[in-house]
Scaffold this active site. Structure first.
Site, PDB file in Angstrom:
ATOM      1  N   CYS A  49     -18.776  30.245  55.974  1.00 48.49           N
ATOM      2  CA  CYS A  49     -18.818  28.914  56.580  1.00 48.49           C
ATOM      3  C   CYS A  49     -17.523  28.138  56.328  1.00 48.49           C
ATOM      4  O   CYS A  49     -17.146  27.283  57.133  1.00 48.49           O
ATOM      5  CB  CYS A  49     -19.989  28.116  56.008  1.00 48.49           C
ATOM      6  SG  CYS A  49     -21.598  28.720  56.539  1.00 48.49           S
ATOM      7  N   ARG A  51     -14.359  29.573  55.475  1.00 39.00           N
ATOM      8  CA  ARG A  51     -13.079  30.255  55.636  1.00 39.00           C
ATOM      9  C   ARG A  51     -13.213  31.491  56.512  1.00 39.00           C
ATOM     10  O   ARG A  51     -14.284  32.096  56.586  1.00 39.00           O
ATOM     11  CB  ARG A  51     -12.511  30.667  54.276  1.00 39.00           C
ATOM     12  CG  ARG A  51     -13.254  31.804  53.591  1.00 39.00           C
ATOM     13  CD  ARG A  51     -12.704  32.076  52.195  1.00 39.00           C
ATOM     14  NE  ARG A  51     -13.024  30.962  51.303  1.00 39.00           N
ATOM     15  CZ  ARG A  51     -12.102  30.125  50.810  1.00 39.00           C
ATOM     16  NH1 ARG A  51     -10.831  30.308  51.095  1.00 39.00           N
ATOM     17  NH2 ARG A  51     -12.466  29.144  50.021  1.00 39.00           N
ATOM     18  N   HIS A  90      -4.622  34.214  45.449  1.00 44.32           N
ATOM     19  CA  HIS A  90      -5.553  33.445  46.279  1.00 44.32           C
ATOM     20  C   HIS A  90      -6.918  34.128  46.341  1.00 44.32           C
ATOM     21  O   HIS A  90      -7.954  33.473  46.156  1.00 44.32           O
ATOM     22  CB  HIS A  90      -4.991  33.290  47.692  1.00 44.32           C
ATOM     23  CG  HIS A  90      -5.904  32.582  48.629  1.00 44.32           C
ATOM     24  ND1 HIS A  90      -5.994  31.210  48.702  1.00 44.32           N
ATOM     25  CD2 HIS A  90      -6.813  33.063  49.533  1.00 44.32           C
ATOM     26  CE1 HIS A  90      -6.902  30.869  49.606  1.00 44.32           C
ATOM     27  NE2 HIS A  90      -7.414  31.981  50.120  1.00 44.32           N
TER      28      HIS A  90
END
Length: 411
Positions: A49, A51, A90
């Site tokens: 939802c 990314r 990341h």
């Protein structure tokens, strides 16, 4: 050399109306990974939802990035692009819940695992995602960042409580019978609400969840007719378009006699027509609106988040060192192969003299010469690996190839 590329969009860079343009369901995410892996080498598509991110590994980083950017073109300027160390860090932060709308939320680790298992990874992305999952588990095990997490689902329940004052006896209509809907329902039940209806396109899933929640199952087409009896509508389906339109809701409002009706849209793409929020007595919040509710939970968890960041940074450094070592591994292998070739050749030349030795004496010669080779190569091997970790690995590898004549074919 294998390079890592990440192209993505998230709640940090784009609102929900932009993210939903590039949101993929599980089946499409797997297809996207396979489509990208064919020309690139390795690919994983992570779509939630909050990314949509494409992780790519191959020899041509620029080409991989261009392909991924084309696929996510509808997101436009909201796209971000990360390379190698930054991309790995990341992903590790994502897996640990540090990049989530709600820091420490538990759902993302399972979503990363599912994306990895459904993707098209090779040796490189296999290593990356397994280490990311390990980093996520460590962050939860060694810090309190995941304790009593304020998930999006619990934030939705808190928002409903803010609108009505209290939820005791309030009737909830769930649109969608998936995990997000059930989590929202559990949070609403814990605050005193009752789940009255569960609507879903698939009747079996609606009946199963309704049974667990002591609710009435509904087909999707009957949702509008039951709005008169509901206080809160929580929508979370995988439908490609709006499940609830403005006109049908406006018609249902006539029988409510001014009673407020709250819509919480947790879906991406959205299930609820945004125009419904303009109707008298209707309150509509989508997944981005929950960020304000979530922000209230963040302050008390910053210290744990800092500890989790340290764990993630440590794991990312381990991966960086491994990736850097890939530059020198072929040179080290070639050097050892050349040394072993020389050792074996010289022993063959001395074969006539070795025949006069006993079996144990010949074994001793084999062992001694092998030890000499290993000891001679030990320090150069260690130094090359150290140089790789310090980003000088390519220079050292090229020097070794040149000095020992290993040749271009050993690169």
């Amino acid at each position: 050399m294998t390079v890592l590329r990440l192209v993505g969009v998230s709640h940090h860079s784009a609102p929900v109306e932009l993210r939903e343009r590039v949101a993929f369901d599980a089946r499409r995410s797997a297809e996207v990974a396979r489509e990208l892996a064919a020309p690139v080498g390795e690919a994983v598509c992570l779509s939630t939802c909050n990314r949509t991110e494409l992780y790519l590994a191959g020899d041509d980083g620029a080409a991989a990035e261009a392909l991924a950017s084309t696929l996510l073109e509808p997101a436009g300027a909201a796209l971000y692009r990360l390379h190698d160390e930054s991309a790995a860090l990341h992903l590790f932060r994502v897996a640990a819940g540090l990049d989530s709308m709600v820091p420490g939320e538990g759902e993302i680790l399972g979503q990363v695992r599912a994306a990895f298992e459904a993707g098209a990874p090779g040796p490189f992305l296999d290593r990356l995602f397994r280490q990311a999952l390990h980093a996520g588990r460590r962050a939860r095990a060694q810090t309190a960042i995941g304790e009593s997490p304020a998930s999006v689902s619990s934030a939705a329940a808190a928002l409903a409580e803010q609108v009505f004052g209290e939820l005791s006896g309030r009737a909830i209509l769930l649109v969608g019978a998936g995990k997000v809907s059930e989590l929202a329902a559990r949070n609403l039940l814990s605050r005193g609400a009752r789940i009255s209806f569960v609507a879903n396109r698939g009747a079996d899933r609606a009946q199963e969840l309704a049974r667990r929640l002591s609710a009435e199952p509904l087909p999707l087409e009957r949702v509008a007719t039951e709005l008169e009896r509901a206080d809160v509508v929580v929508a979370s389906t995988s439908a490609p378009g709006f499940v609830l339109e403005r006109d049908e809701v406006a018609q249902a409002l006539r029988g409510r006699r001014g009673r407020p009706l709250l819509f919480v849209d947790l879906a991406v793409p959205r299930d609820v027509d945004p125009a419904i929020g303009d109707l008298e007595g209707c309150y509509l919040y989508d997944i981005d609106d929950l960020e304000a509710v979530v922000a209230e939970t963040i302050a008390g968890r910053r210290r744990e988040a800092e500890r989790a960041e340290a764990i993630v940074a440590e794991e990312a450094e381990r991966f960086r060192a491994w990736q850097a070592s890939l530059d020198v591994v072929p040179a080290i292998a070639s050097l050892r192969a050349r040394a072993e070739e020389i050792r074996a050749t010289e022993l063959r030349k001395a074969e006539s003299r070795l025949e006069r030795l006993s079996e144990s004496e010949r074994s001793a010669v084999e062992s001694i010469t092998s030890q000499i080779v290993n000891k001679l190569l030990h320090l150069p091997t260690v130094r090359m690996k150290q140089a790789a970790a310090a980003a000088d690995g390519v220079l050292y590898a090229d020097a070794v190839r040149h000095l020992f004549g290993l040749g271009e074919d050993d690169r």
